[in-house]
Design a protein around this motif. Structure first.
Motif, PDB file in Angstrom:
ATOM      1  N   ILE A  77      26.129  10.518 -10.420  1.00  0.00           N
ATOM      2  CA  ILE A  77      25.094  11.470 -10.828  1.00  0.00           C
ATOM      3  C   ILE A  77      24.296  11.151 -12.034  1.00  0.00           C
ATOM      4  CG2 ILE A  77      25.720  13.425  -9.094  1.00  0.00           C
ATOM      5  CD1 ILE A  77      26.837  14.795 -11.519  1.00  0.00           C
ATOM      6  N   ASN A  78      22.940  11.711 -12.118  1.00  0.00           N
ATOM      7  CA  ASN A  78      22.673  11.479 -13.489  1.00  0.00           C
ATOM      8  C   ASN A  78      22.078  13.036 -13.960  1.00  0.00           C
ATOM      9  OD1 ASN A  78      22.510   8.827 -13.716  1.00  0.00           O
ATOM     10  ND2 ASN A  78      21.157   8.726 -11.709  1.00  0.00           N
ATOM     11  N   LEU A  79      21.832  13.068 -15.327  1.00  0.00           N
ATOM     12  CA  LEU A  79      21.297  14.271 -15.602  1.00  0.00           C
ATOM     13  C   LEU A  79      20.259  13.928 -17.008  1.00  0.00           C
ATOM     14  CD1 LEU A  79      21.275  17.428 -15.828  1.00  0.00           C
ATOM     15  CD2 LEU A  79      22.786  17.302 -17.827  1.00  0.00           C
ATOM     16  N   GLN A  80      18.719  14.017 -16.429  1.00  0.00           N
ATOM     17  CA  GLN A  80      17.863  13.795 -17.156  1.00  0.00           C
ATOM     18  C   GLN A  80      17.503  14.908 -17.912  1.00  0.00           C
ATOM     19  OE1 GLN A  80      16.079  10.875 -17.558  1.00  0.00           O
ATOM     20  NE2 GLN A  80      15.235  11.955 -19.368  1.00  0.00           N
ATOM     21  N   MET A  81      17.622  14.948 -19.336  1.00  0.00           N
ATOM     22  CA  MET A  81      17.389  15.949 -20.239  1.00  0.00           C
ATOM     23  C   MET A  81      16.335  15.824 -21.025  1.00  0.00           C
ATOM     24  SD  MET A  81      21.242  16.730 -21.458  1.00  0.00           S
ATOM     25  CE  MET A  81      21.352  15.145 -22.298  1.00  0.00           C
ATOM     26  N   ASN A  82      15.010  16.481 -21.068  1.00  0.00           N
ATOM     27  CA  ASN A  82      13.958  16.351 -21.723  1.00  0.00           C
ATOM     28  C   ASN A  82      13.592  17.668 -22.586  1.00  0.00           C
ATOM     29  OD1 ASN A  82      13.240  14.029 -20.005  1.00  0.00           O
ATOM     30  ND2 ASN A  82      12.388  15.272 -18.480  1.00  0.00           N
TER      31      ASN A  82
END
Length: 127
Positions: A77-82
């Motif tokens: 999984i990934n977690l894109q944090m903006n």
């Protein structure tokens, strides 16, 4: 089953980072995977989760609209944090379950309910 998290680092407020978590060792049979974080001096808290069957995503209120969890493969999984904020500074952990008991990976999924944990990756957001 081992989980390996990566992608942490130092970023200025307003910036972005992408975390990744991959499973190794054995085939993963859990109901989903999630991300938790532990800010300095605080308890570990739920950040985001995703279930495999329906692809349902849950987010903590503090990250809604800024973070996106996604499934990359059957066991990563990934977690894109903006738009990161200083209060996002924490050690981030990915976590999974052994498939024996259903886990919703919602904000009611407390750390003690999960079976597998990555080693943690530090995210530091500077002002």
């Amino acid at each position: 089953v081992q989980l390996q998290a990566s992608g942490g680092g130092l970023v200025q407020a307003g910036g972005s980072l992408r975390l990744s978590c991959a499973v190794s060792g054995s085939a993963y049979s859990g109901y989903g995977m999630g991300w938790f974080r532990q800010p300095p001096g605080k308890e570990r808290e739920f950040v985001a989760g995703i279930t495999w069957h329906a692809g349902i995503r849950h987010y903590a209120d503090s990250v809604k609209g800024r973070f996106t969890i996604s499934r990359d493969t059957e066991s990563s999984i990934n977690l894109q944090m903006n738009n990161l904020k200083t209060e996002d500074t924490a050690v981030y952990y990915c976590a999974g379950d052994n498939g024996m008991v259903y886990r919703s990976y919602g904000d009611d999924t407390t750390p003690n309910l999960l079976d597998y944990w990555g080693q943690g990756t530090l995210v530091t957001v500077s002002s």
